[in-house]
Design an enzyme around this catalytic site. Sequence first.
Site, PDB file in Angstrom:
ATOM      1  N   THR A  65       0.835  -1.200   0.000  1.00 31.39           N
ATOM      2  CA  THR A  65       0.000   0.000   0.000  1.00 31.39           C
ATOM      3  C   THR A  65       0.873   1.255   0.000  1.00 31.39           C
ATOM      4  O   THR A  65       0.547   2.250  -0.646  1.00 31.39           O
ATOM      5  CB  THR A  65      -0.945   0.005   1.205  1.00 31.39           C
ATOM      6  OG1 THR A  65      -1.796  -1.140   1.129  1.00 31.39           O
ATOM      7  CG2 THR A  65      -1.805   1.254   1.229  1.00 31.39           C
ATOM      8  N   HIS A  98       2.702   2.803   7.460  1.00 30.49           N
ATOM      9  CA  HIS A  98       1.599   2.456   8.351  1.00 30.49           C
ATOM     10  C   HIS A  98       1.828   1.151   9.100  1.00 30.49           C
ATOM     11  O   HIS A  98       0.962   0.712   9.847  1.00 30.49           O
ATOM     12  CB  HIS A  98       0.276   2.396   7.576  1.00 30.49           C
ATOM     13  CG  HIS A  98       0.244   1.343   6.505  1.00 30.49           C
ATOM     14  ND1 HIS A  98       0.931   1.461   5.324  1.00 30.49           N
ATOM     15  CD2 HIS A  98      -0.403   0.149   6.438  1.00 30.49           C
ATOM     16  CE1 HIS A  98       0.709   0.393   4.571  1.00 30.49           C
ATOM     17  NE2 HIS A  98      -0.092  -0.421   5.234  1.00 30.49           N
ATOM     18  N   GLU A  99       2.993   0.518   8.916  1.00 35.60           N
ATOM     19  CA  GLU A  99       3.350  -0.660   9.715  1.00 35.60           C
ATOM     20  C   GLU A  99       4.512  -0.270  10.622  1.00 35.60           C
ATOM     21  O   GLU A  99       5.590   0.070  10.130  1.00 35.60           O
ATOM     22  CB  GLU A  99       3.790  -1.817   8.810  1.00 35.60           C
ATOM     23  CG  GLU A  99       2.654  -2.614   8.235  1.00 35.60           C
ATOM     24  CD  GLU A  99       3.134  -3.909   7.604  1.00 35.60           C
ATOM     25  OE1 GLU A  99       2.279  -4.722   7.236  1.00 35.60           O
ATOM     26  OE2 GLU A  99       4.358  -4.119   7.469  1.00 35.60           O
ATOM     27  N   CYS A 146     -18.565   0.518  16.209  1.00 32.72           N
ATOM     28  CA  CYS A 146     -17.654  -0.134  17.144  1.00 32.72           C
ATOM     29  C   CYS A 146     -18.369  -1.074  18.115  1.00 32.72           C
ATOM     30  O   CYS A 146     -17.818  -2.096  18.529  1.00 32.72           O
ATOM     31  CB  CYS A 146     -16.858   0.909  17.930  1.00 32.72           C
ATOM     32  SG  CYS A 146     -15.543   1.703  16.963  1.00 32.72           S
ATOM     33  N   ARG A 168     -12.260   5.090  10.883  1.00 37.94           N
ATOM     34  CA  ARG A 168     -11.995   4.014   9.931  1.00 37.94           C
ATOM     35  C   ARG A 168     -10.945   4.447   8.920  1.00 37.94           C
ATOM     36  O   ARG A 168     -10.681   5.641   8.738  1.00 37.94           O
ATOM     37  CB  ARG A 168     -13.279   3.630   9.202  1.00 37.94           C
ATOM     38  CG  ARG A 168     -13.767   4.721   8.254  1.00 37.94           C
ATOM     39  CD  ARG A 168     -15.019   4.303   7.504  1.00 37.94           C
ATOM     40  NE  ARG A 168     -16.161   4.136   8.385  1.00 37.94           N
ATOM     41  CZ  ARG A 168     -17.346   3.699   7.963  1.00 37.94           C
ATOM     42  NH1 ARG A 168     -17.526   3.368   6.697  1.00 37.94           N
ATOM     43  NH2 ARG A 168     -18.343   3.587   8.820  1.00 37.94           N
ATOM     44  N   CYS A 186      -0.473  -4.122   9.973  1.00 45.07           N
ATOM     45  CA  CYS A 186      -1.198  -4.252   8.700  1.00 45.07           C
ATOM     46  C   CYS A 186      -1.129  -5.668   8.159  1.00 45.07           C
ATOM     47  O   CYS A 186      -2.063  -6.441   8.283  1.00 45.07           O
ATOM     48  CB  CYS A 186      -0.652  -3.266   7.667  1.00 45.07           C
ATOM     49  SG  CYS A 186      -1.445  -3.421   6.040  1.00 45.07           S
ATOM     50  N   ARG A 246       8.930  -8.383   3.894  1.00 48.33           N
ATOM     51  CA  ARG A 246       8.948  -7.205   4.732  1.00 48.33           C
ATOM     52  C   ARG A 246      10.384  -6.839   5.041  1.00 48.33           C
ATOM     53  O   ARG A 246      11.164  -7.676   5.497  1.00 48.33           O
ATOM     54  CB  ARG A 246       8.179  -7.430   6.049  1.00 48.33           C
ATOM     55  CG  ARG A 246       6.666  -7.353   5.916  1.00 48.33           C
ATOM     56  CD  ARG A 246       6.261  -5.946   5.462  1.00 48.33           C
ATOM     57  NE  ARG A 246       4.822  -5.790   5.416  1.00 48.33           N
ATOM     58  CZ  ARG A 246       4.076  -5.967   4.334  1.00 48.33           C
ATOM     59  NH1 ARG A 246       4.655  -6.360   3.208  1.00 48.33           N
ATOM     60  NH2 ARG A 246       2.777  -5.782   4.369  1.00 48.33           N
TER      61      ARG A 246
END
Length: 379
Positions: free
Chosen positions: A63, A84-85, A120, A132, A194, A374
Site C-alpha cells: 500500500t 503504516h506498519e 464499534c 476508519r 497491517c 517485509r
Amino acid sequence: MGSLYEEPATGFHAKNTEGQVITCKAGVLWGPKEAFTIEDVEVHPPQKMEVRIKVICTSICHTDLGAWNALNEAHRAFPRILGHEAAGIVESIGEGVVDLSEGDHVVPIFNGECGECVYCISSKTNLCERYRVDPTRSVMTGDNKTRFFTKKGGQPIYHFLNTSTFTEYTVLDSACVVKIDPNAPIEKMSLLSCGVTTGVGAAWNTANVKTGSSVAVFGLGAVGLAANLSLRRSSLSFFVVLTVAVGAAVRGASRIIGVDVNPEKFVKGRTMGVTEFINPDDFKKPVHEGWGTTVILGIHSTPTMLPIHPMELFEGRRIVGSVFGDFKGKSQLPLLVEKCMNGELKLDGFITHELPFSEINKAFQLLSEGKSLRCLLRL
C-alpha cells in the site's frame, strides 16, 4: 539519528518533551515516484484524544508502494510522510486519553476503533464511524490540520492512513494506537499493524477457514502468505499478499494453493504452509458452488473493476471485502499478540530484510522488485 529517549534498565522514558515541538528525522515524499529525502521535520504535540509516539521500527507494505506510485489520483497529497506498519513507545498523550500512558509499547493501526460509535459496538463490523481507514484523509481527524512541518520554512507535511510511520516521531488519534504486552518482541509486532493481521484475519474471521478447507492465495506477498484464504478462484482477478497462507495453515486447511507470476516466491511460500503452486494462467477452477467464498483485500487503484457476471453468484458463490482482517484493532489485536508470544502464530519468516531507516529508498526498491516480503527499517 539522535534520539530524545534515554534507555535505562527499566525501558524508555522521555526527556521532558511533553507539550513541546520535537525536531526529528523523517522520510518525506515530495511527489509521485520521487526518492524519499531524509530531513529534519517538526512534530507538534498531540492535541485532544491524540498520542505522540517514538517509532522504534517500521516496515514497507505494498500500500505504501502504491501511494508512492500515486496509482490513485484521489489519494495524492504532497509533501507527505507515508508508512503504516510500525511499533513504538508512547512519548506523550493529549487531553482526554485514558487508556494509554507514557512508556507504553504500542502499534499504530490504520483502521481505528473509538469503542463508542454504532459501528464499534456492533459485532458485525470492525469499521469505526469516525476513525476508519480513509486513503483520502491527509490530516488529523480532530481539527483537520497536520502535526508535521518542515524544519526550514514551516511548510505543512501531510499524514497518511491515520499513521505516518516513516518518521522518528509521529502523532496519531488515540483510537489508532494499540497498547501491547511490553514483553512482546517489539520489532516483530510492527507486522501486526497491517500485513499479518490483514491476512490472518481474512482467513480466520472473514473466510472462516475450517479444517480440511481448500484455499487459493493470489499473490505470495506478506498478506497472502499470512492468510491462505479458504476460497477458490472464480472469474475474478485479485491479489492477496503472503500472510493468508499462515492463517489457513493454522486453521487446518488441507490444500493451500499459491498463485503467483514470480516463481522465486514459491520457496518462501513452502515455509509458510503453501502445499502447491500454480501460475495464474493455469488456474481455471471456479469457486465451489454453494459455499465458495472469494475475499478481496487491499486498496485498489481507480478505475479497477471486477470482470464478473452476476450469474457467477447465482449458485451460492460469495464475494466479500475485508479490512484489517475484520479484527477490531484496539480490543482484539492484543489477543493476536498473545498468539504470537505463545508460538501459535510465528512471524519470523515474514521479515526478509533489515536496514537502517536512512536506506528507505533501497527498501522500496527491494519491494518493488519482488525481492522482499517485509524489510524492517530501524529508526
